[in-house]
Scaffold this motif. Structure first.
Motif, PDB file in Angstrom:
ATOM      1  N   SER A  92       8.847  14.928   8.676  1.00 34.98           N
ATOM      2  CA  SER A  92       9.373  14.069   7.631  1.00 34.98           C
ATOM      3  C   SER A  92       8.281  13.758   6.635  1.00 34.98           C
ATOM      4  CB  SER A  92       9.986  12.760   8.174  1.00 34.98           C
ATOM      5  OG  SER A  92       9.023  11.747   8.363  1.00 34.98           O
ATOM      6  N   ALA A  93       8.720  13.462   5.417  1.00 31.34           N
ATOM      7  CA  ALA A  93       7.877  12.920   4.360  1.00 31.34           C
ATOM      8  C   ALA A  93       8.494  11.596   3.939  1.00 31.34           C
ATOM      9  CB  ALA A  93       7.798  13.881   3.180  1.00 31.34           C
ATOM     10  N   ILE A  94       7.649  10.617   3.689  1.00 29.95           N
ATOM     11  CA  ILE A  94       8.116   9.329   3.183  1.00 29.95           C
ATOM     12  C   ILE A  94       8.123   9.426   1.665  1.00 29.95           C
ATOM     13  CG2 ILE A  94       7.804   6.837   3.259  1.00 29.95           C
ATOM     14  CD1 ILE A  94       8.256   8.245   6.002  1.00 29.95           C
ATOM     15  N   VAL A  95       9.310   9.418   1.079  1.00 29.65           N
ATOM     16  CA  VAL A  95       9.463   9.676  -0.357  1.00 29.65           C
ATOM     17  C   VAL A  95      10.454   8.678  -0.963  1.00 29.65           C
ATOM     18  CG1 VAL A  95       8.905  12.136  -0.149  1.00 29.65           C
ATOM     19  CG2 VAL A  95      11.292  11.384   0.070  1.00 29.65           C
ATOM     20  N   ARG A  96      10.480   8.609  -2.282  1.00 32.35           N
ATOM     21  CA  ARG A  96      11.475   7.770  -2.954  1.00 32.35           C
ATOM     22  C   ARG A  96      12.873   8.288  -2.600  1.00 32.35           C
ATOM     23  NH1 ARG A  96       9.032   4.294  -6.254  1.00 32.35           N
ATOM     24  NH2 ARG A  96       6.953   4.818  -7.059  1.00 32.35           N
ATOM     25  N   SER A  97      13.777   7.356  -2.306  1.00 24.28           N
ATOM     26  CA  SER A  97      15.101   7.760  -1.828  1.00 24.28           C
ATOM     27  C   SER A  97      15.969   8.354  -2.927  1.00 24.28           C
ATOM     28  CB  SER A  97      15.828   6.560  -1.208  1.00 24.28           C
ATOM     29  OG  SER A  97      16.174   5.610  -2.201  1.00 24.28           O
ATOM     30  N   ALA A 105       0.832  -1.205   0.000  1.00 26.87           N
ATOM     31  CA  ALA A 105       0.000   0.000   0.000  1.00 26.87           C
ATOM     32  C   ALA A 105       0.864   1.251   0.000  1.00 26.87           C
ATOM     33  CB  ALA A 105      -0.928  -0.016   1.212  1.00 26.87           C
ATOM     34  N   ARG A 106       1.964   1.203   0.738  1.00 27.83           N
ATOM     35  CA  ARG A 106       2.882   2.349   0.750  1.00 27.83           C
ATOM     36  C   ARG A 106       3.483   2.580  -0.620  1.00 27.83           C
ATOM     37  NH1 ARG A 106       8.992   2.028   2.173  1.00 27.83           N
ATOM     38  NH2 ARG A 106       8.814   1.507  -0.032  1.00 27.83           N
ATOM     39  N   ASP A 107       3.936   1.509  -1.261  1.00 36.70           N
ATOM     40  CA  ASP A 107       4.574   1.652  -2.563  1.00 36.70           C
ATOM     41  C   ASP A 107       3.613   2.193  -3.613  1.00 36.70           C
ATOM     42  OD1 ASP A 107       6.900   0.750  -1.464  1.00 36.70           O
ATOM     43  OD2 ASP A 107       6.817  -1.249  -2.350  1.00 36.70           O
ATOM     44  N   ALA A 108       2.323   1.960  -3.421  1.00 41.45           N
ATOM     45  CA  ALA A 108       1.333   2.429  -4.387  1.00 41.45           C
ATOM     46  C   ALA A 108       1.194   3.948  -4.393  1.00 41.45           C
ATOM     47  CB  ALA A 108      -0.022   1.782  -4.103  1.00 41.45           C
ATOM     48  N   VAL A 109       1.539   4.603  -3.285  1.00 36.74           N
ATOM     49  CA  VAL A 109       1.414   6.064  -3.217  1.00 36.74           C
ATOM     50  C   VAL A 109       2.763   6.767  -3.140  1.00 36.74           C
ATOM     51  CG1 VAL A 109      -0.862   5.921  -2.142  1.00 36.74           C
ATOM     52  CG2 VAL A 109       1.163   6.098  -0.691  1.00 36.74           C
ATOM     53  N   LEU A 110       3.856   5.999  -3.046  1.00 36.50           N
ATOM     54  CA  LEU A 110       5.179   6.584  -2.867  1.00 36.50           C
ATOM     55  C   LEU A 110       5.609   7.371  -4.106  1.00 36.50           C
ATOM     56  CD1 LEU A 110       7.562   6.569  -0.803  1.00 36.50           C
ATOM     57  CD2 LEU A 110       8.504   4.655  -2.123  1.00 36.50           C
ATOM     58  N   GLU A 111       6.111   8.583  -3.883  1.00 38.38           N
ATOM     59  CA  GLU A 111       6.592   9.450  -4.956  1.00 38.38           C
ATOM     60  C   GLU A 111       7.900  10.097  -4.543  1.00 38.38           C
ATOM     61  OE1 GLU A 111       5.770   9.950  -7.910  1.00 38.38           O
ATOM     62  OE2 GLU A 111       3.655   9.478  -8.205  1.00 38.38           O
ATOM     63  N   THR A 112       8.565  10.741  -5.488  1.00 40.70           N
ATOM     64  CA  THR A 112       9.703  11.591  -5.150  1.00 40.70           C
ATOM     65  C   THR A 112       9.194  12.795  -4.369  1.00 40.70           C
ATOM     66  OG1 THR A 112       9.514  12.931  -7.150  1.00 40.70           O
ATOM     67  CG2 THR A 112      10.866  10.925  -7.287  1.00 40.70           C
ATOM     68  N   ALA A 127      12.242   3.475   0.730  1.00 41.43           N
ATOM     69  CA  ALA A 127      11.960   4.908   0.754  1.00 41.43           C
ATOM     70  C   ALA A 127      12.971   5.632   1.635  1.00 41.43           C
ATOM     71  CB  ALA A 127      10.545   5.145   1.280  1.00 41.43           C
ATOM     72  N   ALA A 128      12.956   6.942   1.550  1.00 39.99           N
ATOM     73  CA  ALA A 128      13.663   7.787   2.508  1.00 39.99           C
ATOM     74  C   ALA A 128      12.645   8.380   3.474  1.00 39.99           C
ATOM     75  CB  ALA A 128      14.399   8.912   1.791  1.00 39.99           C
ATOM     76  N   ASN A 129      13.039   8.472   4.736  1.00 38.52           N
ATOM     77  CA  ASN A 129      12.250   9.164   5.754  1.00 38.52           C
ATOM     78  C   ASN A 129      12.929  10.521   5.919  1.00 38.52           C
ATOM     79  OD1 ASN A 129      10.757   9.950   7.963  1.00 38.52           O
ATOM     80  ND2 ASN A 129      11.039   8.043   9.099  1.00 38.52           N
ATOM     81  N   ARG A 130      12.390  11.563   5.273  1.00 38.63           N
ATOM     82  CA  ARG A 130      13.161  12.777   4.994  1.00 38.63           C
ATOM     83  C   ARG A 130      12.509  14.039   5.580  1.00 38.63           C
ATOM     84  NH1 ARG A 130      14.653  12.868  -1.025  1.00 38.63           N
ATOM     85  NH2 ARG A 130      16.148  11.353  -0.191  1.00 38.63           N
TER      86      ARG A 130
END
Length: 278
Positions: free
Chosen positions: A86-91, A54-61, A99-102
């Motif tokens: 933080s935002a969970i985004v593509r690393s 589910a996370r990967d389905a919404v993950l973006e840069t 992902a990166a926790n950024r």
């Protein structure tokens, strides 16, 4: 030095970036209307999802993430500095689908002026039966960051980083006068350790500790502790939300308190080399 009015945003972030922005936007507007010039949100402000698929389905840069884009626009509209805790985004690292926790610091013009990827990832089996393997989904960062703001250095950390005093000491020695600790603490560890750790990091560094938190029962089934807190450089709790509901916590930072604490206990200048125990 002028005093700095700030606000911490406590959220119960939903499981999609669009819903997450709709949740946090009115809280940020409330903070700005209350006079805050620097506003900080918690860890995982853009969505909170445990399930990897589910996370990967919404993950973006970070450039394409809907919540990040709208938060940048909101900072510009309101004329405030905004730390997305933080935002969970593509690393952005080839060959690594984690992902990166950024953390992203946004200035009053909407520009991202600093970013930090969480250094320490939380892998643990709790006595409650909860099992966390953050390293399976999050690629840890490899560098510490002190961001420059109009009011002084802001050290960036995220959640589990709070348990590593050497990181906070390094931030203070590199010029941080305040350290952000955006978090999504579990209830057992939050109840036992949250305030104690925050106060300890303030005392050890002579910094303000600014800790906006996720709070309550989330869509993905987890519960987080809340209790967003501001700790002054001498270790006293300056402001706190004593609950796990969404809300806004206001405080005013007087950076003379940093000078007073570090003059009374100049520990940042008293390091000595030593032989470690065998």
């Amino acid at each position: 030095m002028a005093k700095l009015p700030i606000a911490l945003i406590q959220t119960r972030t939903p499981a999609s970036p669009g819903a997450a922005f709709a949740h946090v936007e009115p809280l940020i507007r409330e903070a700005a209307a209350g006079g805050a010039k620097l506003i900080l949100t918690p860890e995982a402000t853009n969505f909170l999802i445990q399930d990897r698929a589910a996370r990967d389905a919404v993950l973006e840069t970070q450039e394409r993430d809907e919540a990040v884009r709208k938060l940048r626009d909101l900072a510009r509209e309101l004329g405030v500095w905004l730390l997305i805790g933080s935002a969970i985004v593509r690393s952005g690292h080839d060959g690594d689908d984690r992902a990166a926790n950024r953390s992203l610091l946004i200035d009053a013009g909407g520009a991202v002026v600093a970013s930090y990827d969480k250094l320490h990832v939380y892998d643990v089996d709790l006595p409650t039966g909860e099992r966390w393997r953050e390293s399976a989904a999050i690629r840890p960062g490899d560098g510490a960051v002190v961001a420059q703001t109009p009011w002084g250095g802001l050290g960036l950390t995220i959640c589990y980083d709070i348990r590593f005093p050497q990181l906070h000491r390094a931030l203070a020695r590199a010029g941080a006068m305040m350290i952000a600790v955006p978090a999504a603490f579990t209830v057992p560890t939050g109840e036992a350790h949250w305030e104690t750790l925050l106060r300890a990091r303030a005392i050890e560094t002579g910094c303000y500790i600014l800790a906006p938190a996720q709070a309550g029962a989330h869509e993905d089934g987890r519960r987080t502790w809340g209790r967003s807190t501001v700790v002054a450089p001498w270790g006293e709790v300056l402001a706190k939300l004593d609950h796990d509901a969404p809300g806004v916590l206001f405080a005013e930072l007087d950076f003379e308190a940093v000078t007073r604490a570090r003059t009374a206990v100049p520990q940042l200048t008293h390091d000595r080399e030593f032989t470690p125990p065998s």
